[in-house]
Design a protein around this motif. Sequence first.
Motif, PDB file in Angstrom:
ATOM      1  N   HIS A 181       1.030  -1.083   0.001  1.00 10.84           N
ATOM      2  CA  HIS A 181       0.091  -0.028   0.042  1.00 10.84           C
ATOM      3  C   HIS A 181       0.709   1.354   0.020  1.00 10.84           C
ATOM      4  N   ALA A 182       1.829   1.232   0.963  1.00  9.06           N
ATOM      5  CA  ALA A 182       2.590   2.383   0.981  1.00  9.06           C
ATOM      6  C   ALA A 182       3.566   2.606  -0.274  1.00  9.06           C
ATOM      7  N   TYR A 183       4.111   1.494  -0.880  1.00 15.74           N
ATOM      8  CA  TYR A 183       4.582   1.618  -2.205  1.00 15.74           C
ATOM      9  C   TYR A 183       3.888   2.480  -3.192  1.00 15.74           C
ATOM     10  N   LEU A 184       2.632   1.756  -3.248  1.00 12.62           N
ATOM     11  CA  LEU A 184       1.716   2.041  -4.237  1.00 12.62           C
ATOM     12  C   LEU A 184       1.337   3.486  -4.345  1.00 12.62           C
ATOM     13  N   THR A 185       1.141   3.646  -3.194  1.00  8.94           N
ATOM     14  CA  THR A 185       0.741   5.406  -2.805  1.00  8.94           C
ATOM     15  C   THR A 185       1.719   6.155  -3.476  1.00  8.94           C
ATOM     16  N   LYS A 186       2.871   6.106  -2.963  1.00  5.83           N
ATOM     17  CA  LYS A 186       3.773   6.825  -3.600  1.00  5.83           C
ATOM     18  C   LYS A 186       4.106   7.043  -4.966  1.00  5.83           C
ATOM     19  N   LEU A 187       4.195   5.845  -5.657  1.00  5.30           N
ATOM     20  CA  LEU A 187       4.119   5.361  -6.912  1.00  5.30           C
ATOM     21  C   LEU A 187       3.127   6.180  -7.739  1.00  5.30           C
ATOM     22  N   LYS A 189       0.719   8.434  -6.856  1.00  5.62           N
ATOM     23  CA  LYS A 189       0.938   9.989  -6.678  1.00  5.62           C
ATOM     24  C   LYS A 189       2.002  10.637  -7.860  1.00  5.62           C
ATOM     25  N   ASN A 190       3.156   9.933  -8.089  1.00 10.69           N
ATOM     26  CA  ASN A 190       4.073  10.486  -9.084  1.00 10.69           C
ATOM     27  C   ASN A 190       3.660  10.216 -10.447  1.00 10.69           C
ATOM     28  N   VAL A 191       2.886   9.197 -10.781  1.00 14.62           N
ATOM     29  CA  VAL A 191       2.533   8.875 -12.174  1.00 14.62           C
ATOM     30  C   VAL A 191       1.272   9.841 -12.432  1.00 14.62           C
ATOM     31  N   ILE A 192       0.337   9.949 -11.750  1.00 16.95           N
ATOM     32  CA  ILE A 192      -0.769  10.824 -11.771  1.00 16.95           C
ATOM     33  C   ILE A 192      -0.361  12.442 -11.889  1.00 16.95           C
ATOM     34  N   ALA A 193       0.728  12.639 -11.134  1.00 16.57           N
ATOM     35  CA  ALA A 193       1.177  14.168 -11.355  1.00 16.57           C
ATOM     36  C   ALA A 193       1.798  14.128 -12.836  1.00 16.57           C
ATOM     37  N   ASP A 194       2.459  13.068 -13.155  1.00 22.33           N
ATOM     38  CA  ASP A 194       3.160  13.057 -14.434  1.00 22.33           C
ATOM     39  C   ASP A 194       2.120  13.288 -15.555  1.00 22.33           C
ATOM     40  N   TYR A 195       1.021  12.598 -15.654  1.00 27.73           N
ATOM     41  CA  TYR A 195      -0.013  12.697 -16.360  1.00 27.73           C
ATOM     42  C   TYR A 195      -0.931  13.991 -16.088  1.00 27.73           C
ATOM     43  N   ALA A 210      -4.024  13.505  -0.924  1.00 29.24           N
ATOM     44  CA  ALA A 210      -5.201  14.425  -1.113  1.00 29.24           C
ATOM     45  C   ALA A 210      -4.805  16.046  -1.106  1.00 29.24           C
ATOM     46  N   ASP A 211      -5.410  16.713  -1.899  1.00 31.44           N
ATOM     47  CA  ASP A 211      -5.376  18.398  -2.040  1.00 31.44           C
ATOM     48  C   ASP A 211      -6.441  18.678  -1.234  1.00 31.44           C
TER      49      ASP A 211
END
Length: 361
Positions: free
Chosen positions: A167-173, A175-181, A199-200
């Motif tokens: 869960h912790a690994y996926l959360t970080k991953l 977050k970065n991918v969604i920000a990239d896109y 969350a914002d």
Amino acid sequence: MFLEVQNLSVDLGEFYLDNVNLSLDKNSYMVIIGPTGSGKSVLLETIAGFYRAEEGKIFLEGKEITELNPENRGISIVYQDYVLFPHMNIFENISYGLKKKTNDKEIIKSKVLKMAKLLKIDHLLHRNPDTLSGGEKQRTAIARSLIIEPRVLLMDEPFSAVDVSTHAYLTKLIKNVIADYGTTCIHVTHNFNDVWNLADKVAVMKEGKILQQDIPTEVFSKPSHNFVADFVGIHNIFEGKIIEKEGSLTKIKLDSDLIIYSSDSSEDSGKILVGIRPENVIFSNETFVSSVQNQIKGVVNEIVKVGPIVWIEVKIGEINFKGILTPNSCEKLKIKKGKNIYLSFKSVNVKIIDKKEFYTP
């Protein structure tokens, strides 16, 4: 406003939405929390177009999409149980929606490889779903939804089926991918860590209604409803009455004629609620000179050890205050049931909850 839900109502019998209003800026990340059965999944699926609104409207980029079919909304949804095609390998699963937008094999291959690399599943593209771990399956499901570059990505408890470390690994991953896109996202969860890590904006739902939506620090530190206060872990929620203003402080009388002070203001001169987070309560064996406006004496009523912390319940008249200590602090203070103890808390940490409608559990 990028996504706006106005006065949305849906009745599915056991599950429903009741006059829901929600707004979200472009490229922002909203997390929705609330008890089971509060309508969180129904809200996502209505935004996606799976259910028709009985009342209300949904707008995306200023255009109404309330009556559009799901495939015409530019919205993708990811569920907790992956919903991968078992007869397709990972490459075919990820590229499924993309093939409906282009027939160019090189473009498809390039985009799938890029997405798979970002989500660290590029070494799994030849595999079938039944050979993957839960975390790998979820990354595949997210890749399939993101690769078509939806205007909005909806995720319904996407990490609930994986272990804590995954869960912790996926959360970080993620977050970065969604920000990239640059994807606008709404994420339903029961895990408060998702709120703080992703969350914002956070919304709290109960019985088909959104009770509060704001930035996480505002919702968790100053809830506007006593159910929200209890749900986000304030624990010390008391009914009281405002007596008067004393300079910048609000004087409040609780049950047992206990007087406390808050830095909050309220126009309500009648019944109010106040909330004090347990981590903001200081324990001591005697009073001390400090700028802290609230110092009160009570008796230790209950001691409960939960993992690395100890919950202390202190009875003051008919009121029970809760606070938390480390085991080491308990030992130094010689905390035990029946012991007299002083509680101190700053007026800025006494939050006035002045909703007219009070929730009764």
